[in-house]
Motif scaffolding. Structure first.
Motif: not given
Length: 475
Positions: A116-140
Motif C-alpha cells: 500500500d505504501a508503494n501504491l501511494v508513492l507511485d501515485n504521488l506525482d500529481n500537479d493537484s497535490f501541494s508540494d507540502d503534501y507530497k513531501q510529507r506523504t513521501e517521507a511517511e
C-alpha cells in the motif's frame, strides 16, 4: 492521551452484472471510486492509512505473534494451555518449521503495508497535490517501508525488495547487503523530511524514524552509526524517562514522554490479546468485561529472583494470586509460573480484545543502545556507565561503578540490564542474537538449537506462491 485515526477501512464495492450478450456499466457504491482513489488526497490518504494499519499489526494474531516469536526462543517466557500450546512449544523447543502459524501473519501484514505504501508513492506525482503534501506523504512512505523491512529482516534475513507497485510480484530475495542498504536508505530519507512532531498519534515523526534506525544499526552491529543515531534522538529533547517505571505502561498514560514508537490499539476495533494469553481463567481480573483464553504465559523463577529487592521493575510481575474458583492462594513463584504484567487490564476491553498500545521503542532503549554501541567502540567509559545508571536509578537498582568492568563484562552487564528493563517487550531474541548467546543458551537448556535458527524460515505458502524465493539454510 492518544486518539485513534487509523481505524479507517477502505471498502470499494464494485458491482458489475454480466448479461449473456452485453456487459452493463459498473455501478460504484463508494465515496472513493477508482477514478478518485489515486488522484485525490483523500484517496491517497486512505491508502496511507491502510499501510499504517497493516504496519501497526492490526489483526488478532498479528498483534501478539511478534511478542512470542521474540521471547520464547530466548527462554524468556514459556506457555501452556489452549490450542496455541503446540505452536508455542515449537518456539520453546526449536522445532518450528516453515508452516508455523505465527510466521505467516507477520509476513503478510508487513508486506501488505509495503504494497500500500508503494501504491501511494507511485501515485504521488500529481500537479493537484501541494508540494507540502507530497513531501510529507513521501517521507511517511519511506518510513513505513523502512520500518516494515527492518522488522521482516530481524525475522527472516534478506528479502525481496519491492520498491514500486509495478514490480514483478515474483521477485527473488536480494542480497543481505542490498537489504540492509535499502532499509538504511529508506529511514534516512524519512528522517530528512519527517516533522518533529507526528501528524497524529501512531504516525511517523523524525524521532520515531531515528529510533527505528538506531535499533537497526544496533542489531546489525554498526556501532558508530548506532551511537550517533541514538545521540540524535536524545538531542531532540522530546523524550525522557518517566520517574515511575509502572507509569510507562499505564493505559491512562499512553503516549507519554518515554514512549517513542507504539502501535495504537483500540479494544472495539484493532485490539490486542496480550493479557488474554497471559492469565488463566480463574485469575482475579479487575473488570467484568475482561476475558481470557485457556493459554497462559509464564516467567521462569531464575529470572524473577534475579532482581534486586529494591528494583521496582519486578513490580510488573505477578508471583502469587488468589483463585476465583477455589479461593486458594496460587503460587507462581517457586513453580516457574509467575506472570508478566507489563500491560494492565483495560477497563474498556471487549472480551479478550484490549486497547493497550503495543510499545515498540522506549527512551530507555535509546539510552541503552548508545551505551552498548559506545562500549563496543571504546570499552567502559563514564558516559557508558552514566547512561546505564540513568535507567537503573529510575528503577531503584544499585548504580554501576566504572572501575568494576572491562569491555567484555560490561557487555554482559548491558545485556542483563536489557533483560531486566525490557522483559516481555519482544526484544530478547534480537538481543541474544546480537550478543551471540541465543543458540548456546538454548543448547544449555537442552534444546536442539542450531546456528541456522537465528533466522526463521520463509513461510511455505510464500515459497509456493513465488518460485523465485529461496528458503533460509537449514529448513
Amino acid at each position: 492521551m492518544k486518539t485513534y485515526h487509523y481505524k479507517i477501512v477502505l471498502i470499494l464495492m464494485l458491482t458489475s452484472l454480466m448479461g449473456c450478450e452485453e456487459r452493463l456499466e459498473e455501478e460504484v457504491f463508494s465515496e472513493l471510486s477508482p477514478s478518485t482513489l489515486f488522484t485525490s488526497e483523500q484517496g491517497l490518504n486512505s491508502l496511507l492509512n491502510a499501510a499504517y494499519s497493516y504496519s501497526h499489526r492490526s489483526g488478532d494474531d498479528e498483534s501478539w505473534s511478534p511478542y512470542y516469536l521474540g521471547t520464547m526462543p530466548a527462554g524468556e517466557v514459556w506457555g501452556a494451555g489452549g490450542s496455541i500450546e503446540s505452536a508455542w512449544q515449537s518456539l520453546i523447543d526449536y522445532t518450528w518449521d516453515s508452516n508455523h502459524g505465527q510466521l505467516i501473519p507477520v509476513w503478510i501484514v508487513y508486506f501488505s503495508s509495503i504494497r500500500d505504501a508503494n501504491l501511494v508513492l507511485d501515485n504521488l506525482d500529481n500537479d493537484s497535490f501541494s508540494d507540502d503534501y507530497k513531501q510529507r506523504t513521501e517521507a511517511e512512505v519511506h518510513f513505513l517501508r523502512g520500518w516494515a523491512y527492518s522488522e521482516l529482516y530481524k525475522l527472516f534475513g534478506r528479502l525481496p525488495l519491492y520498491q514500486s507497485s509495478t514490480d514483478d510480484p515474483l521477485l527473488p530475495r536480494s542480497s543481505d547487503e542490498e537489504t540492509r542498504a535499502f532499509i538504511e536508505q529508506e529511514l534516512l530519507e524519512a528522517i530528512a523530511t519527517l516533522p518533529t512532531e507526528p501528524m497524529a498519534f501512531g504516525r511517523a515523526s523524525q524521532g520515531v524514524a531515528m529510533s527505528v534506525l538506531a535499533k537497526f544499526y544496533l542489531n546489525t552491529k554498526q556501532w558508530q552509526k548506532a551511537a550517533d543515531m541514538s545521540l540524535h534522538v536524545m538531542n531532540l529533547g522530546l523524550y525522557s524517562l518517566l520517574p515511575n517505571y509502572s507509569d510507562v505502561f499505564d493505559i491512562s498514560n499512553e503516549g507519554n514522554a518515554e514512549v517513542i514508537w507504539a502501535l495504537p490499539k483500540n479494544a472495539a476495533g484493532a485490539g490486542q490479546f496480550m493479557n488474554a494469553l497471559i492469565f488463566p481463567p480463574d485469575y482475579p481480573r479487575p473488570f467484568p468485561n475482561n476475558s481470557v483464553f485457556a493459554a497462559r504465559t509464564y516467567l521462569f523463577d531464575d529470572f524473577v529472583n534475579s532482581f534486586e529487592a529494591t528494583d521496582t521493575r519486578s513490580s510488573r510481575i505477578i508471583t502469587e494470586w488468589e483463585s476465583t474458583a477455589t479461593g486458594q492462594l496460587v503460587m507462581g513463584l517457586g513453580n516457574d509460573q509467575s506472570h508478566p504484567y507489563k500491560l494492565p487490564f483495560d477497563p474498556n476491553a471487549v472480551g479478550p480484545s484490549a486497547g493497550n498500545d503495543i510499545v515498540v521503542i522506549r527512551y530507555a532503549d535509546i539510552l541503552l543502545t548508545r551505551a552498548e554501541a559506545l562500549n563496543e567502540l571504546n570499552g567502559p567509559t563514564q558516559e557508558v556507565i552514566d547512561l546505564i545508571n540513568e535507567v537503573r536509578n529510575r528503577a531503584g537498582a544499585t548504580p554501576l561503578i566504572l572501575g568494576s568492568f572491562n569491555k567484555d563484562s560490561l557487555r554482559d552487564a548491558i545485556l542483563r540490564e536489557r533483560e531486566w528493563e525490557f522483559y516481555f517487550e519482544g526484544n530478547a531474541r534480537e538481543d541474544q542474537i546480537r550478543h551471540g548467546v541465543m543458540i548456546s543458551r538454548a543448547q544449555a537448556r537442552g534444546k536442539n538449537a542450531q546456528e541456522f535458527h537465528v533466522l526463521y524460515p520463509i513461510p511455505q505458502r510464500e515459497l509456493d506462491a513465488n518460485s523465485n524465493l529461496e528458503q533460509n539454510a537449514g529448513y
